[in-house]
Structures are given as C-alpha cells and as structure tokens.
Enzyme design. Structure first.
Site, PDB file in Angstrom:
ATOM      1  CD  GLN A   1      64.060  34.365  53.295  1.00 34.56           C
ATOM      2  OE1 GLN A   1      64.664  34.191  54.182  1.00 34.56           O
ATOM      3  NE2 GLN A   1      64.107  34.706  51.534  1.00 34.56           N
TER       4      GLN A   1
ATOM      5  NE  ARG B   1      59.392  31.294  58.085  1.00 29.56           N
ATOM      6  CZ  ARG B   1      59.156  31.167  59.369  1.00 29.56           C
ATOM      7  NH1 ARG B   1      57.996  31.868  60.230  1.00 29.56           N
ATOM      8  NH2 ARG B   1      58.218  29.886  59.595  1.00 29.56           N
TER       9      ARG B   1
ATOM     10  CB  ALA C   1      68.797  40.686  59.196  1.00 31.25           C
ATOM     11  CG  HIS C   2      66.807  36.148  55.780  1.00 30.62           C
ATOM     12  ND1 HIS C   2      67.502  36.099  54.695  1.00 30.62           N
ATOM     13  CD2 HIS C   2      68.479  37.318  55.483  1.00 30.62           C
ATOM     14  CE1 HIS C   2      67.324  36.686  53.670  1.00 30.62           C
ATOM     15  NE2 HIS C   2      68.563  37.738  54.079  1.00 30.62           N
ATOM     16  CG  ASN C   3      70.385  31.897  57.243  1.00 29.88           C
ATOM     17  OD1 ASN C   3      68.737  32.160  56.258  1.00 29.88           O
ATOM     18  ND2 ASN C   3      69.939  31.322  57.381  1.00 29.88           N
TER      19      ASN C   3
END
Lengths: 352, 352, 352
Positions: free
Chosen positions: B197, B217, B238-240
C-alpha cells in the site's frame, strides 16, 4: 504463590481425592498445556483423549477415565477449576515488581502512593494522584489532575485524560482511552463548531474496561460507569452516559450520548443504543440489537429496531416464509377473482 | 484565560443580568460541579433541584427559580452555555506548555516549527515536518516524511504513518492510527499475497478524528478526509476512501475501500458502507444502516440493506404485523377453499 | 531497491514496450502522484484525463491514449501494476535500519536474534524471544515470556501480552492488542467474579493483524489464528476462538468465545458471530451478518439472523413489498367477506 497439597485443594473444591492426597501442586493449566507438578481439569468430553497424554500430575474430573495420576473427583469440574485457577492466580502485587521505573516521567506535583508499580515510559501529569498498590504497566499516560484509586491495574498504552477519576480495584486493558472528548458540535451553517468538553469520566470501584475501548468525557458533569460493571473490548461509551452497577457490556457495543443504563443490565456484542434513552434495571439487549427507545426494567429486546425479544423472534421466524407468502397471496388473489367472476362480479381495479 | 464580568457575559450571549453585573466570573461548569466564582446553566428542568444547592456564583437560565445568586436570563440557556464554555475554554497553546520534552526522539532531518509542544516519549522520524504551534502530547509516533500542519492537536498514543499529510488545526484523539496499510491482497490459489500500500492519508484543515479510529492509507494515491469533517471514535476508513467537506461520521461506523462521500454527509453510529459506491452531498445514513449501493444527494437511508428511510420505516412497522398476517392468511385460504367447494370447485394443489 | 529497465519490467508483466526499452525506472506511484523516473498505470478509464499531465516517465496501460512517454502495453494493467508494485516495494529489512535504539528497555533475560530492528521506547520483558530479522517499530510493548518469530513486522503502539506466540513473518499493525484477558466472569448473585485468563494467543506464520484489533487470550489453552489468515482493522477475536488457515476477516467484525472457523473462511465487515459455533471450511458471512448457529462448509450466509445468502436476498426483496401486501391483504379479506355474504355465509369473527 504458595503450593497446595492435593488434599487441601480437594477440601477447597469439595471433592474427593483418588490417589496421593499429600502431593504438592504448584499450578493449574489446560489439559494440553499442563506440565509436571500442575493440576488440570476435564469438563468437556471432547478433551477426553488428552487424559492419557497430559503431563499434569493431577486432574479435577467427574471420573478417572484414562488418567494414570491422582484425581480430585467432583460433580462439576468446571466450577471446581474456576476456584482452583483463582487460588493459583497471582495478584498484580505478586506479578509485577513494586517500584517506579527510572524511565518514567512523573510530575513533581503528582502524588504517588505506597507499593505502586509504574512501568517504563509512563507519563504522569501535574497533580495526578496514584494511590497505594496501583500497578501501572509500561507506556501508560495519565493527564493532569486524574485520580487513580487503590489497587488499580492499568495495562500498557492506556490513556487517562485530565481530571478523570478511577475507583479502587479498577482494571483497564491495553489501548483503552478514558476521557476523550465527547463528540459535540454546534452547527453554524455547514460548519461544525467544536463544543469544548469540560466534564470528566468516573469509573467506580471494581469496574473492568476492555482493550481499545473509548469512554468519552462529559460535556459538563460526569460520564459514569457504576461499580462492578464490566465492559468488553472495543466498546464505545459516549459523553454523559450513565451506567449502573454490575452491568455487562459485550464487545463492540456502542452507547450514544446521555443514555442511562440501570443496574444489572446486559448489552450483548455489537449492539447499539441511541442517545437520551433509559435502559431499566435488569434489562437485556441482544447481539447487534439497535435500540431506538427506552427499555423498561427486566425486559429483553433484540433486532433492529429492537423490540421485545419474543416478538423479534416471531418476526424473524415469520420473515423466512415471506417469499412464499407473496407467491401464495397472488395465487389466492387469482382464486378470489375467479370466484368473483363465477358470482358475476368483475375483476377489481386493485388486481391490475 | 481571562476573567469576564457578568455584564460582559450577558452582552456576549444577548441576555439580561438579574443581580450584580460587575461580578467577576472566572470559569464555567455543570450545575453539580461548579464552584464559587464560576457560572453554570440550567437548560433541562430535571436539574432544577440543584438550583438551591449549586455552589456557582451565577447562572444562565430562562428564569431565576430557586437560585439565590445572580442570573443571566436568556431564552435559550443551552445555546448561551455553548458560547460561554467556548469563551472560557483555553486553546491548546494555553493548556500545554511550549517546548520539546528532553525525552522525545526527534530525527535530525525533521523540521520543527515555532512554539510547538512535543511531549515525553514522542518519536519523530526522518524528514517529518511539524509546523508552528503544533501540540503533540506524550507517546505520539510520527513516521518518516509525514507532515503536520499549523496548530494541530495530537493526543497521546496516536500513530501517523509515513508520508501522511495532516492539515492545519486538525485534532487527532488518543490511539487513532492514520495511514495503516489498506487491506489488499491478490489471491494465488488459497493464499493471499499482500499488495503493498504505497499511497497516503490526507486530512484537510479542521478535521477531527476520534479515539482509536483507523484510517488506512491508499493503495496508490490518497485516502482523503475533506476539510471540516468530523469523525467520532472507533471509526474505520478503508483505503482510497474520499470524504467531502463538513461531513460527520458517528462512532463505530465503517467505510469500505474506494467509497466516496460528498460534502455535508451524515453517517450515524455503527453504519457500514460497502466499497466502490458514492454517497451524494447531504445524504444521511441511519444508525446500523448497511449501505449496499450508491445514495443520491440529499437522500436519507436506513436499515439493512439500506433503503430510503421512509420506506425502511414502513417495512419495519409492517414487519411487526407479519406473524399475525401469516395466521390470518391461512384462515383466508381456508375460507376461499370453502367458497370454492360451495361453488363446486375442488381444493387446489397449492393448498396441500 | 534496485532500478529496472522498462524492457525488464515488460518481461516481468508479460507486456510490450512502445517506446524506450532501455529507460531506467526507479519506482512506481499512482498517476497523480508519480514523478520523473517512475512508472504509473492506467486501469480505470476515469483517470484517463491524467494521461496528458502525469509526470511519470512511463505507463502500464492497455493503450497509449494521450500519454507522450513510453508505454508498457498489457491486457490487464491492474494485475501488471500489482506485480510491479511488489517489485519496487522494499522489505522491512530495507525500510528500517537494523539495530536496537538506545532508548528501548530490554530485559536482561530476553533473547534477541540477529539483524533485528527495535525502535525507541520499546519495552521487552523477561524471557521474551525476539527472533532474527524482526522489525519492531517504536513504542511496542512485549510482556514476559512472549515469543516473536523470524521476520515479523510489528508497528508502533502494539501490545503483546505475556507468553503469546507470534509465528514467522507475522505483521501486526499499530495499536493492536494481542493477548488481552478474555471476558470471563463467574456470577455470584449480582456480582461478577473475574475468571483469571491463563491461556495464550498464538498467531501462526504469515498472519496479518489490522490496526487496533483486539485478540483475547484463552481462559486456558490457546486462541489460535491459523497460518496465512488476514484480519482487518478493529476486529474483536474473543477467548478460545480458533481460526483456520488462509481465512479473511474484514474490519469491525467480531467473533465470540470458543467459536471455530475452518480454512478459507471469509467474514465480511461488521459481521458478528455468537460463541461456541463452527463455521465450516470455505463458508462466507456477509457484511453486518449476525451468525447465531453453525454454518456448514462452503455455505454463504447473510442478514440477521444469518440465513443462507440466497434465502436472505429473497426475504429482503420480499420485505420491500410488505407494506403493500398488508394493504392488499385487507382488500382481499373484504372481497372474500363479500363473497361469503353473497353465498349466505356471514362474516367470520377473525375479520372484526
């Protein structure tokens, strides 16, 4: 941690020794983990096969089975095990050496009691009170003016914010945050202006707080957890919540702002309660229940939105048949239409 | 923290002094906690009985009631209280002494601004930027290349991972983790191969992050929380994920990967959103709602799976009657069968 | 971290270079973040507009589009990206310098392996084993007798309680608590007497534990996470839970005491499982699912209470029509009553 003879242990648990009553026992462990000199127990028949291979010197069981060593026979081996495990468990005073680690930063204005244990890299702020026999493991942070009662056990990475009050014999597990700001904003158009949270959290005696819980300080006044209440891991308690005595809150449950719980309430895992309601004494909320209004004393609720548990169960049982009901209903509509035709009445608009 | 006269406070809240306008007030507290020299407030009639026993020197209220001291009369005591509590609350600059604690480990390549406060046992990595007037309490860890904007307030035990960007005036509560790895794996048969990530987390100005939150991240790019958004405790981002401006996310909610929230969105407690959907500007998700598809701007949804709130309410109300409906339906089937027999038509197969 | 030529990268991902095969590439980043010398990728058409402005020197894509630099053409750019990001990601051995920070407190009886990295303000207790090439970032606490296997990566603020066993190559993210006490009490009237939790947690090789997770130690015996299983953030695993190999548990899920999961199980976000059940190999639990009984191997369940996913979907679809069904049912009742009257039969009591 003293040793006990098998005879002494048998007397404590009200059992009968089959074997060597004078054998010295110095600990207890699970049937797979126990070693020589330890006692173990068999309460669940699925572990029976371990009887012949355990290294334990003695066993608490209802029958001897395949075990070659000495046995304490009792009718309820699990209850007896609980008594013995408590017998052999060491208090924090015994487990953790007393004294203050040189790598701890303690304000000159803090008051530190007798026989405390304060671990490495703890940070203790101005005017904090750490009472007698407190055990504070490494990396704990206690902010200005907080008060920790006698015999508390605080695990690593705990944060206790300013002015919070922790009663005697409280246990706080790793990563819990006591006294973080309540989530309060005043809206000005689209903006959220933070409302300073100037109250505190008070944990009464014998409370236990699980790992990574968050207990927010009150806007003004006190977020209160009553004596003897036990809170599991990852639970959220919002500002100005009041929890009575001897209540139990399971993991990942959340209580919204200003909600009050009576004594002896049980909240199961992942349940959520809206704010400003009251859960009466002895009431119970089922796992994942979503409680949107007050619950009277002694009542059990479950489901979302939470309803009396017996009604919830009926609804969930009935819902299983809902897809078939829709089909059967259309069939019945058609049969009624046919009957109506047979009687000379035409189809009604609602069927189109 | 200056003192104010009662007359000055009355002017600020638009109220009328009944009593001594020249009285000096040096703080505010709840009606039960206030001491001499402080002002308190009465907004909720259930606290009326405290009027005669509070030690406060003055009170903000709609009427004098049983209070013997000076009163500021206003029509909305709670709003007036919010103004006064903000008046008396000290900024982090006032609450925490400036300077770097000698027991903090700071990389030689880190850039530290003016008038910062860095607490004991903080760890600041290579090339980190800590801007002016940042307050970083003890035991905070900031990894390589992260950037903390002016006037941020970072509570103990916070972790800010490498290269994350924290805007001005952001508040991060204890135990929050900013920039942990997104949960991403590529399946190879039964095995899960970790996908590195390599993105970051960016928190824009005036964001507030609750205690023990986790903000992952991005896989590549940025997990973004827009300016002025407020996030309560134990929330998972969560990511994004991308969150717009001035949105509010209550405790224990979870937003799955790559989902986007517009501005002014409200997500209530314990709600969950699947990944890769879009929640439009001003939309609202009810407590424990399970959102499985995008929500248009301005729409309120609730329940699992989440539907428009008005429909959800109808469904939940109707479901209460489902057990009775099943009984009534069987009765109606029998009556239709009887009618069919009366007409000479036999029972149909579906009834067997 | 070595450089690769564009030709080498194309060979690794099975693509074709359009442009300069000899170009040196020294990193990978998202299309908006990439700088000169880096490669990026285009897998999602919504980022096409960045093709003309990205600073990347090369791109992995299905077509050249508006990009002026060199391109590696592949049919599946996302899969190719995953290979390249892994190619360029540095191992913990490369990212974190080896050695023990002077501000770490390590017991004389701890055993520390070769090429470890132990960060500032870590605390390592008596008889702890830290194996070769372990990377332990700052502010980690490892209690007496715990064992950390080769090549583990432990992020800041992690707590590993006494005697827990961490297998090789395990990754534990910030704030996770491994081995907190299980939530066990024996009731004596209204009081809850704590049952000492004398078991441990064992994480097998290649397990990954998310940020702020809580994994409780067993009452006796072992709470076990099988090899290759991956656990997202804020997950609660209660005492004596056993999880098989290569299972995946998404954020904020909770598993109650003594429940067992087989291999290759998938638990989606915010799902909750009651205690003492078994989830068979390859079974799946949907997001927010509330599992109240055992699930056979290979079966997918969802909803509350969790039922087979296909049934749950039918029930939720049917429930949308429940409010109309109630209305239509009353209409049909009236029509049947009219028919009964036409036939000479009076209205039945149930309709009143």
């Amino acid at each position: 941690m003293a040793d006990y003879t098998l005879g002494e242990i048998a007397r404590i648990v009200g059992g009968e020794v089959i074997g060597d009553s004078g054998m010295k026992i110095h600990g207890i462990a699970g049937i797979r983990e126990a070693v020589e000199g330890q006692i173990t127990f068999l309460a669940n028949s699925k572990y029976e096969s371990y009887l012949s291979i355990t290294r334990a010197s003695a066993i608490i069981a209802a029958e001897n089975g395949n075990f070659n060593g000495s046995v304490i026979r009792v009718s309820n081996p699990y209850l007896a095990f609980l008594k013995v495990v408590t017998l052999f468990s060491r208090s924090p005073m015994e487990r953790y050496p007393r004294g203050i680690h040189p790598a701890a930063v303690i304000s000159e204005t803090a008051s530190i009691g007798r026989e405390v244990s304060i671990g490495a890299y703890c940070v203790i702020g101005d005017n904090v009170v750490v009472s007698d026999r407190v055990t504070m493991l490494p990396l704990v942070c206690v902010d200005e003016g907080a008060n920790i009662g006698d015999d508390c056990l605080i695990y690593p990475h705990v944060e206790i914010r300013e002015r919070c009050e922790i009663g005697p014999r409280v246990i706080i597990h790793s990563g819990a945050v006591i006294g973080s700001d309540g989530f309060g904003y005043a809206r000005e158009g689209c903006l959220h202006q933070k409302i300073p949270q100037i109250g505190i959290v008070k944990l009464e005696e014998d409370v236990e707080i699980g790992a990574n819980c968050t207990i927010d300080r009150a806007t003004t006044g006190v977020t209160l957890i009553g004596k003897g209440s036990k809170i599991d891991n990852l639970v959220q308690i919002a500002h100005n919540v009041v929890i009575g005595e001897n209540s139990v809150i399971a993991a990942q449950a959340g209580i919204s702002g200003s909600t009050e719980l009576g004594d002896n309430v049980v909240i199961a895992g992942q349940a959520g309660l809206v704010g400003h309601i009251r859960i009466g004494e002895g009431a119970r909320v089922g796992a994942q229940g979503g409680v949107t209004k007050s619950v009277p004393p002694g009542v059990s609720v479950s489901g979302y939105p939470a309803r009396e548990h017996s009604l919830s169960r009926k609804i969930y049982a009935a819902s299983t048949r809902l897809p078939d009901l829709l089909k059967d209903f259309r069939d019945l509509q058609n049969r009624v239409k046919a009957l109506e035709k047979g009687l000379g009445s035409g189809p009604t608009a609602e069927d189109d």
